[in-house]
Design an enzyme around this catalytic site. Structure first.
Site, short mmCIF file in Angstrom:
data_model
loop_
_atom_site.label_atom_id
_atom_site.label_comp_id
_atom_site.label_asym_id
_atom_site.label_seq_id
_atom_site.Cartn_x
_atom_site.Cartn_y
_atom_site.Cartn_z
N SER A 1 0.77 -1.24 0.11
CA SER A 1 0.03 0.00 0.09
C SER A 1 0.81 1.32 -0.09
CB SER A 1 -0.91 0.05 1.21
OG SER A 1 -1.61 -1.21 1.28
N GLU B 1 -3.81 -5.04 11.60
CA GLU B 1 -4.39 -4.74 10.16
C GLU B 1 -5.85 -5.36 10.08
OE1 GLU B 1 -2.37 -6.42 6.85
OE2 GLU B 1 -3.38 -5.42 5.29
#
Lengths: 393, 379
Positions: free
Chosen positions: A166, A249
């Site tokens: 990301s 996460e």
């Protein structure tokens, strides 16, 4: 006046004086959030001012220890800070993977030198981090990762490829899972290292998604260098840290389905109309909406219950194992219902008539929720084996 | 309020689990069924439950109860669901006492509630008339005649009708089917002239019956609440009843699920434990997730009752709809994953699906409550 009340008064006064007017407006999308870094994306100069002021107070990471750039606030004080910020509509001054992911891992597993070096820079927004986990052949089966780290005395030489990194194209440093040993089981021999992305051995290529946006990248390492002092934890014991971070996460992703203020059902009545009894004129859609809303309500109670149980000292219950799976599936359902309710308005790709295609792109992006951070199928495997105790094949 | 049980509640739950696992199990229910017992429960076991205070668990102390609230009653009902324990906990303690609590005058409560709390008075609500729950469609009539009301009509699915000493009959004193105004609640003795109590065998083997009311005369003092004004108090009592039934469904579903998972760990086919098949593992894991959700909404709803939340309709319908859905899935999967043996009367898993459907139906099923939930949310 109690200490907490004093804290509240002081916080309120400080925020009133220091939060720029422009930072008292809600962020429109994820892209509007200030992430800091060497080359920060700045939409408005006040973002930088606001971040600097908050960082000076230790309030970009309010609960971290003071020596690492935090303010060592208690849970209660942190809650008050959040409430007071919400009261004037103040944005978070800084958000980053450094704050939400690497920071907690370093606090747990890092040595003193690493904490001093990296945490303070995260807190001040000086360095932006990305996460190097998945590889082309290590997705759901993350532990089979193959990016190789060769011991060169004072550093490692790194070769291999990461994917779904990301914002790698915007990050300064990477926290990365690498293989330092091939001889044991696949969970052994994985190490957790930190290194600078600004070096000749690192190449980044953004991946364009079905939503048209590119939040993820492919990241290539060709003799990239990681200093030994930036190995976190012991060599070969990186899987423990990886699992710890994956939990973080998963919690982040499961929290993405926050319900908007006006319910979808009410939007549907505005658009489609209601019968004389006030029921949505499309009975099949109405049932789907009600079932979705019911599950959302009940999921909310479940997150609250697990939180309350943990607070009451009953530990993290088995229910927490369902968060990632259920939260992401709910979010996908909500996005499909957006299409059903808003119809043509949720099919636009670009332009003002469609608000830049936000609904459409959010819908497409949501498909990744049940893939990233462990697919729904992997989550169900985990529940069946670890919670229900069903045997392996 | 924090969504956790306090120490007192944990002790109550554990005590209920221990007692029911020994005294009121599926095997006991089977024995009652096979004996053709119309009562549908053991009066001796009920006396023991009453001795422990369960009959007055949610009744205020001033009326002889324990004052533990509905969260306490819900925990006992959950354990009753796990064991399919047959008793008047639902008919009298959960439903009738709640209706009395919502509608009756202080004097009436003083006369009625202590007997219920002591486990001596068995009272049951007579509400439903047709194939579906629809209180506002009530047609049974009550006509004022001097100092009496004269009641005529038919009622079905009256819980524990064969053993109840009194019924709370919902009747129409004005208006017509469909009107919420004009409904009244009247106390009728089981031996009143003109009343026929017909025991009916239902799929769950619990005590149940139909009432025939042919010009049943009761004194006007038996009216609970104002004439024609029962609807709002009745609705709240039904919200509480549905939350209690959701608690029973939670226990029932959890037990059916756990038994099924145990079976998956034992049964072998193709030379393997069938629990190793991912096709079954994922269905079990999804059901586990749904059960965790179910547990949360039941606790939240019970706490809402105890907190005196003004409008319970949204959370009650949420709880009942969710638990109907989960119970249906848990019991259906229970049969399917047990395979052939799950279809036999000899195996106990079938008792769970039978009781589940009766509880699901009672006072409104999934369709009824999901519809009501949507309305409460403005669409």
């Amino acid at each position: 006046m109690s200490d907490l009340e004093t804290f509240r008064q002081e916080t309120r006064a400080w925020l009133e004086e220091n939060c720029p007017e422009t930072m008292r407006t809600p962020v429109k999308s994820f892209e509007d959030i200030y992430n800091g870094g060497r080359n920060p994306e700045v939409d408005h100069p006040d973002q930088v001012v606001w971040c600097e002021r908050m960082a000076a107070k230790g309030w970009t990471v309010p609960m971290w220890p003071k020596e690492y750039g935090g303010a060592a606030l208690s849970k209660e004080e942190n809650k008050i800070l959040a409430q007071e910020m919400a009261a004037i509509g103040a944005r978070r001054a800084l958000d980053s993977f450094g704050i939400s992911m690497l920071g907690p891992a370093l606090l747990e597993f890092g040595n003193e030198e690493q904490k001093k070096e990296h945490l303070t820079k995260i807190a001040r927004g000086e360095i932006r981090w990305c996460q190097g986990y998945s590889e082309p052949n290590a997705g759901s089966d993350l532990a089979s990762l193959a990016t190789k780290a060769e011991d060169k005395g004072d550093h490692y030489l790194i070769n291999g490829q990461k994917i779904w990194t990301s914002y790698a194209d915007k990050a300064d440093w990477i926290f990365c899972l690498v293989r330092t040993d091939n001889t044991g089981t696949k969970h052994e021999g994985i190490s957790f290292v930190l290194f600078d992305m600004d070096q000749p051995g690192v190449t980044v290529k953004p991946i364009k998604l079905i939503s048209g946006n590119s939040p993820f990248c492919e990241t290539f390492f060709d003799d990239a260098r990681a200093e030994k002092k930036n190995l976190v934890g012991e060599e070969g014991k990186g899987w423990t840290i990886a699992k710890y971070l994956l939990t973080h996460e998963r919690e982040m992703i499961s929290g993405m389905g926050a319900a908007p203020r006006k319910s979808l059902g009410q939007h549907a009545v505005d658009i489609i109309g209601a019968d004389a009894g006030g029921r949505l004129a499309s009975p099949v859609l109405r049932q789907n909406l009600a079932q979705y809303q019911l599950d959302t309500l009940v999921f909310g109670y479940t997150m609250a219950r697990v939180g309350d149980e943990a607070k009451a000292g009953q530990g993290l219950g088995a229910a927490s194992s369902i968060f990632k799976y259920y939260g992401t599936e709910l979010n996908k359902r909500r996005n499909e219902l957006n299409l059903a309710v808003f119809g043509e308005r949720a099919l636009g790709w670009d332009g003002d008539a469609y608000d830049g295609g936000t609904l459409t792109r959010d819908w497409l992006r949501s498909k990744g929720n049940s893939i990233e951070g462990g697919t729904s199928e992997v989550q169900l495997n985990v529940i069946s084996k670890r919670v229900l105790g069903l045997p392996d094949a | 309020m924090a969504l956790v049980l306090n120490e007192e509640q944990v002790m109550l739950r554990d005590a209920a689990a221990g007692f029911l696992k020994e005294k009121a199990t599926v095997a006991h229910l089977r024995a009652l069924r096979d004996a053709g017992d119309a009562t549908g429960f053991s009066p001796d076991v009920w006396a023991e439950m009453a001795e422990m205070g369960w009959a007055g668990i949610a009744i205020d102390e001033q009326f002889g109860g324990l004052g533990y609230g509905y969260t306490g009653l819900g925990l006992v009902l959950e354990q009753a669901g796990r064991n399919l324990s047959a008793s008047p906990l639902q008919s009298t303690v959960l439903v009738a006492a709640s209706v009395i609590n919502e509608l009756a005058s202080a004097g009436q409560k003083e006369r009625l509630l202590p007997g219920i709390a002591a486990g001596q008075a068995l009272v049951s609500l007579a509400l439903q008339e047709g194939p579906h729950h629809a209180p506002e469609r009530t047609q049974t009539s009550a006509v004022r005649d001097g100092e009496d009301y004269v009641i005529s009509g038919c009622k079905v699915l009256v819980m524990d009708a064969p053993s109840a000493a009194q019924f709370i009959v919902i009747a129409r004193t004005s208006g017509s089917a469909g009107d919420t105004a004009g409904l009244s609640a009247l106390l009728v003795d089981a031996d009143a002239g003109g009343l026929t109590v017909e025991p009916r065998a239902m799929v769950d083997s619990r005590g149940s019956g139909a009432l025939g009311l042919a010009d049943v005369r009761v004194p006007a003092a038996n009216l609970l609440g104002g004439e024609g004004e029962a609807y709002s108090g009745l609705s709240r009592a039904l919200d509480i009843a549905n939350i209690g039934l959701a608690a029973e469904l939670l226990g029932l579903s959890a037990e059916a699920f756990e038994r099924t998972v145990e079976y998956l760990k034992e049964r072998k086919q193709f030379g393997r434990i069938i629990g190793t098949f991912q096709g079954l593992q994922h269905r079990a894991a999804e059901l586990f997730a749904e059960l965790e959700l179910a547990r949360s909404i039941v606790l939240a709803a019970l706490q809402a009752v105890d907190a005196g939340q003004e409008d319970l309709s949204l959370i009650a319908s949420a709880a009942k709809a969710k638990l109907c859905e989960v119970a249906q899935r848990a019991t259906n999967e229970g049969i399917q994953m047990h395979g052939g043996i799950g279809m036999t009367d000899e195996h106990e898993i079938g008792f769970f699906i039978k009781r589940a459907r009766v509880v699901q139906h009672t006072f409104g099923d999934y369709n009824y409550h999901l519809d009501r939930f949507a309305q409460a949310n403005g669409y």
